[in-house]
Design a protein around this motif. Sequence first.
Motif, PDB file in Angstrom:
ATOM      1  N   VAL A   3       0.861  -1.182   0.000  1.00 50.95           N
ATOM      2  CA  VAL A   3       0.000   0.000   0.000  1.00 50.95           C
ATOM      3  C   VAL A   3       0.898   1.233   0.000  1.00 50.95           C
ATOM      4  O   VAL A   3       1.417   1.645   1.035  1.00 50.95           O
ATOM      5  CB  VAL A   3      -0.955   0.020   1.211  1.00 50.95           C
ATOM      6  CG1 VAL A   3      -1.889   1.226   1.112  1.00 50.95           C
ATOM      7  CG2 VAL A   3      -1.761  -1.259   1.284  1.00 50.95           C
ATOM      8  N   ILE A  58      -9.139  -2.401   0.322  1.00 53.42           N
ATOM      9  CA  ILE A  58      -7.849  -2.852  -0.187  1.00 53.42           C
ATOM     10  C   ILE A  58      -7.360  -4.008   0.684  1.00 53.42           C
ATOM     11  O   ILE A  58      -7.291  -3.886   1.909  1.00 53.42           O
ATOM     12  CB  ILE A  58      -6.806  -1.721  -0.166  1.00 53.42           C
ATOM     13  CG1 ILE A  58      -7.214  -0.583  -1.111  1.00 53.42           C
ATOM     14  CG2 ILE A  58      -5.425  -2.254  -0.546  1.00 53.42           C
ATOM     15  CD1 ILE A  58      -6.301   0.640  -1.031  1.00 53.42           C
ATOM     16  N   VAL A 105      -8.272  -0.563   4.628  1.00 51.52           N
ATOM     17  CA  VAL A 105      -7.092  -1.364   4.274  1.00 51.52           C
ATOM     18  C   VAL A 105      -6.941  -2.491   5.288  1.00 51.52           C
ATOM     19  O   VAL A 105      -6.999  -2.267   6.500  1.00 51.52           O
ATOM     20  CB  VAL A 105      -5.811  -0.509   4.256  1.00 51.52           C
ATOM     21  CG1 VAL A 105      -4.598  -1.391   3.953  1.00 51.52           C
ATOM     22  CG2 VAL A 105      -5.918   0.604   3.229  1.00 51.52           C
TER      23      VAL A 105
END
Length: 370
Positions: free
Chosen positions: A49, A65, A99
Motif C-alpha cells: 500500500v 484494499i 485497508v
Amino acid sequence: MEKELKHADVFRLLEKLAPKDLAYDWDNVGLQVGSDKHLVKKIMVTLDVLEPVVDEAINKEVNLIIAHHPMLFKPLNQIHVESPQGRMVSKLLKHDITVYAAHTNYDLAEGGMNDILCEKLNIQPTHHVREYRVQSLYKLVCFVPLSHAEKVRDAMGNSGAGHIGNYSHCTFQSQGQGTFKPLEGTNPYIGTQNQLEFVDEVRMETIVEEENLNKVVQAMINAHPYEEVAYDIYPLENKGKKYGLGRIGTLAKPVTLREFAVHVKNKLDIPYARVTGDLEAQIRKVAILGGSGEKYIHAAKQKGADVYITGDMTFHAAQDAWQMGLAVIDAGHYIEKAMKESVKRYLENNLDDNVEIIVSETNTDPFQFI
C-alpha cells in the motif's frame, strides 16, 4: 434477498485462510485503516500500500484494499498530511477506503504465499524450511438430551468441530442417563424445582482445533436446551497441522542450476535473478521462502536443499551459502506479487458473483535495472 456484505465478512474469510494468530508478534496484521462495518463496494488486492496504489483505488472506486505488506508496521507518533504516509492515511479516510493486511500469517498458512510460489514453479512441497508451531487439539465432550442431539451435533460441526483429515462432523456418541435437581431460582427445560430428575442423554465427543474452540463451545451452548450445559474440555497429546516458514520440495526431474534459474525468472515474471553456485550442477531438491530469507540458509542446507530461492540476500550471507555448497537464487522480494492473483481467486471462489474483485496494476517494486 441477498445478504449485504460487510468488510468484516471479508476479513473473516481471509482469516479462515490465514488465521491472525499465526502472525509473528512483531507483525501488524488485520485492519490497518478504516472500518470493518462498511459495506463492500469493490475490492482491490495489492502486495503493498503506497500512495500510487491508494490513488489507483480512488480512481477505480475501490473501498476495500487487501494487502500483503502492512502499511502500518509501527505506531504513528504523528500523522503529517504532507508526508507520504500522512497523505496516504488522509486520502484513505477522506474516500472511506479500508485497508486490511495479511502478512506473516499468510506466509505461514497452508495455501498461502510459499505454497503459491511452489505451485507456480512446479515444486512438490514436503517440509517447511523452519518449523514455527504445531496446532493444538482439544477433545470437547458434552451431554445432550436425546431430543436435541442432532441439533447440537450439527451446531458444533458447522462451527468447525470434528475435522479429521478430509472428514468433517466427526463425533462419537454413547447413550446414558443424566441426573440433576433444579434448585430455587432455576427455570429448567426438563424437570421440577427441588425434585431429582432422570433424563436419557447422549454423551457426545468431538475433536476441536484450538483456534475454533471458543466458537464451537458457544455454538454448542446456543443449540443446547439446558440453562446450565454440562461439558468437558480435554487437551490432547496428538497434534494438528504443522505451520512453518518456507517450503522444501522436489522437482519432477533434475535440471541444471542454470536451467532452473531461467525457469524461476520466467515463471515468477521477474526481470532478473541473482544466482550463486555451479550453474551446471544438477538441481532436484528446492527450498523456497518468499520475502527476506537469508536468515534461513542453514535451515535450508540442513533439510538437504540443493538450491534456496528467496529475496534480499546480502553479500556475506550469499558467500556463506556458496561456501557451504548451497546454491541460492535471489529472485527478489517482489516475487511475492504472486499473491495478488491467488487472493483474488480465493475471494472469488468464496464470495457472491456480484462482488467485483480486481488486482492492483501499480508497480510497487522500488528497483529498476539498467
